[in-house]
Design a protein around this motif. Structure first.
Motif, PDB file in Angstrom:
ATOM      1  N   LYS A 149       0.855  -1.190   0.000  1.00  0.00           N
ATOM      2  CA  LYS A 149       0.000   0.000   0.000  1.00  0.00           C
ATOM      3  C   LYS A 149       0.882   1.229   0.000  1.00  0.00           C
ATOM      4  O   LYS A 149       1.946   1.227   0.623  1.00  0.00           O
ATOM      5  CB  LYS A 149      -0.854   0.086   1.270  1.00  0.00           C
ATOM      6  N   PRO A 150       0.410   2.304  -0.639  1.00  0.00           N
ATOM      7  CA  PRO A 150       1.140   3.565  -0.471  1.00  0.00           C
ATOM      8  C   PRO A 150       0.895   4.102   0.941  1.00  0.00           C
ATOM      9  O   PRO A 150      -0.092   3.754   1.589  1.00  0.00           O
ATOM     10  CB  PRO A 150       0.524   4.481  -1.532  1.00  0.00           C
ATOM     11  N   VAL A 151       1.796   4.947   1.423  1.00  0.00           N
ATOM     12  CA  VAL A 151       1.690   5.468   2.782  1.00  0.00           C
ATOM     13  C   VAL A 151       0.360   6.175   3.007  1.00  0.00           C
ATOM     14  O   VAL A 151      -0.235   6.070   4.076  1.00  0.00           O
ATOM     15  CB  VAL A 151       2.869   6.424   3.091  1.00  0.00           C
ATOM     16  N   GLY A 152      -0.144   6.858   2.012  1.00  0.00           N
ATOM     17  CA  GLY A 152      -1.408   7.585   2.148  1.00  0.00           C
ATOM     18  C   GLY A 152      -2.603   6.674   2.386  1.00  0.00           C
ATOM     19  O   GLY A 152      -3.620   7.106   2.916  1.00  0.00           O
ATOM     20  N   ALA A 153      -2.491   5.408   2.003  1.00  0.00           N
ATOM     21  CA  ALA A 153      -3.613   4.470   2.156  1.00  0.00           C
ATOM     22  C   ALA A 153      -3.561   3.706   3.478  1.00  0.00           C
ATOM     23  O   ALA A 153      -4.453   2.910   3.759  1.00  0.00           O
ATOM     24  CB  ALA A 153      -3.624   3.483   0.987  1.00  0.00           C
ATOM     25  N   LEU A 154      -2.540   3.962   4.285  1.00  0.00           N
ATOM     26  CA  LEU A 154      -2.424   3.240   5.552  1.00  0.00           C
ATOM     27  C   LEU A 154      -3.402   3.779   6.584  1.00  0.00           C
ATOM     28  O   LEU A 154      -3.670   4.974   6.637  1.00  0.00           O
ATOM     29  CB  LEU A 154      -1.005   3.384   6.115  1.00  0.00           C
ATOM     30  N   SER A 155      -3.896   2.871   7.424  1.00  0.00           N
ATOM     31  CA  SER A 155      -4.705   3.301   8.566  1.00  0.00           C
ATOM     32  C   SER A 155      -3.749   3.881   9.608  1.00  0.00           C
ATOM     33  O   SER A 155      -2.544   3.617   9.567  1.00  0.00           O
ATOM     34  CB  SER A 155      -5.479   2.120   9.147  1.00  0.00           C
TER      35      SER A 155
END
Length: 179
Positions: A16-22
């Motif tokens: 996942k890209p960092v922006g998509a992390l919870s």
């Protein structure tokens, strides 16, 4: 193995890209990069976030839901009824004669106050459960990521060993060839 960034770990391990992390996933990856431990006591975390009223409701619910309270309450009720029906009526001084209307008012008031306090305590318990579940998720995610990283290290070591063996085998073959 070289030190990686959160962005690299996110792409490589979680795909996942960092922006998509919870927030939990990002926190775990940040803890890995900074080599911090994520295993905290969830009960302690919940207690740190609790207000005075929430801690008080827990204590009231703990007392109100105990056998000691139930037995003491039964003794007080029995004593009240005995005092007002037998002892004080002989002296014509009963302050709450049968059918114990004042006692009923006191019991209703107690129930009206105790019920919301116990509900507050139950809400806090469910809040503690949510904190514990989120914490468990973080710890499990960290363990899973650590296992993936260990697999990578073992795979890299195995690849190095196989490469070394192939090189050694090629050297042996070359030495055994007739000139």
């Amino acid at each position: 193995m070289m030190k990686r960034t959160v962005e690299q770990l996110s792409e490589q391990l979680l795909h996942k890209p960092v922006g998509a992390l919870s927030p939990e996933e990002r926190g775990v990856l940040e803890a890995i990069v900074s080599r911090q431990i994520v295993a905290d006591d969830a009960g302690e975390l919940a207690n740190e976030q609790a207000s005075f009223g929430e801690r008080l409701s827990d204590r009231v619910a703990a007392v109100g839901g105990s056998w000691a309270f139930i037995i003491a309450f039964a003794v007080v009720l029995f004593g009240w009824m005995l005092l007002n029906s037998e002892i004080l009526t002989r002296f014509n001084a009963a302050f709450d004669p049968y059918p114990f209307i004042f006692l009923n008012l006191m019991l209703s008031t107690l129930a009206a106050v105790q019920a919301p306090i116990i509900m507050m305590s139950q809400n806090r318990a469910s809040n503690k459960d949510r904190i514990a579940a989120a914490h468990d998720y973080e710890v499990n995610l960290r363990a899973e990521i650590d296992i993936i990283r260990l697999h990578e290290k073992i795979d890299l070591l195995m690849l190095e060993k196989v490469t070394k063996l192939e090189t050694d085998l090629d050297e042996i073959k070359a030495a055994l060839r007739p000139a």
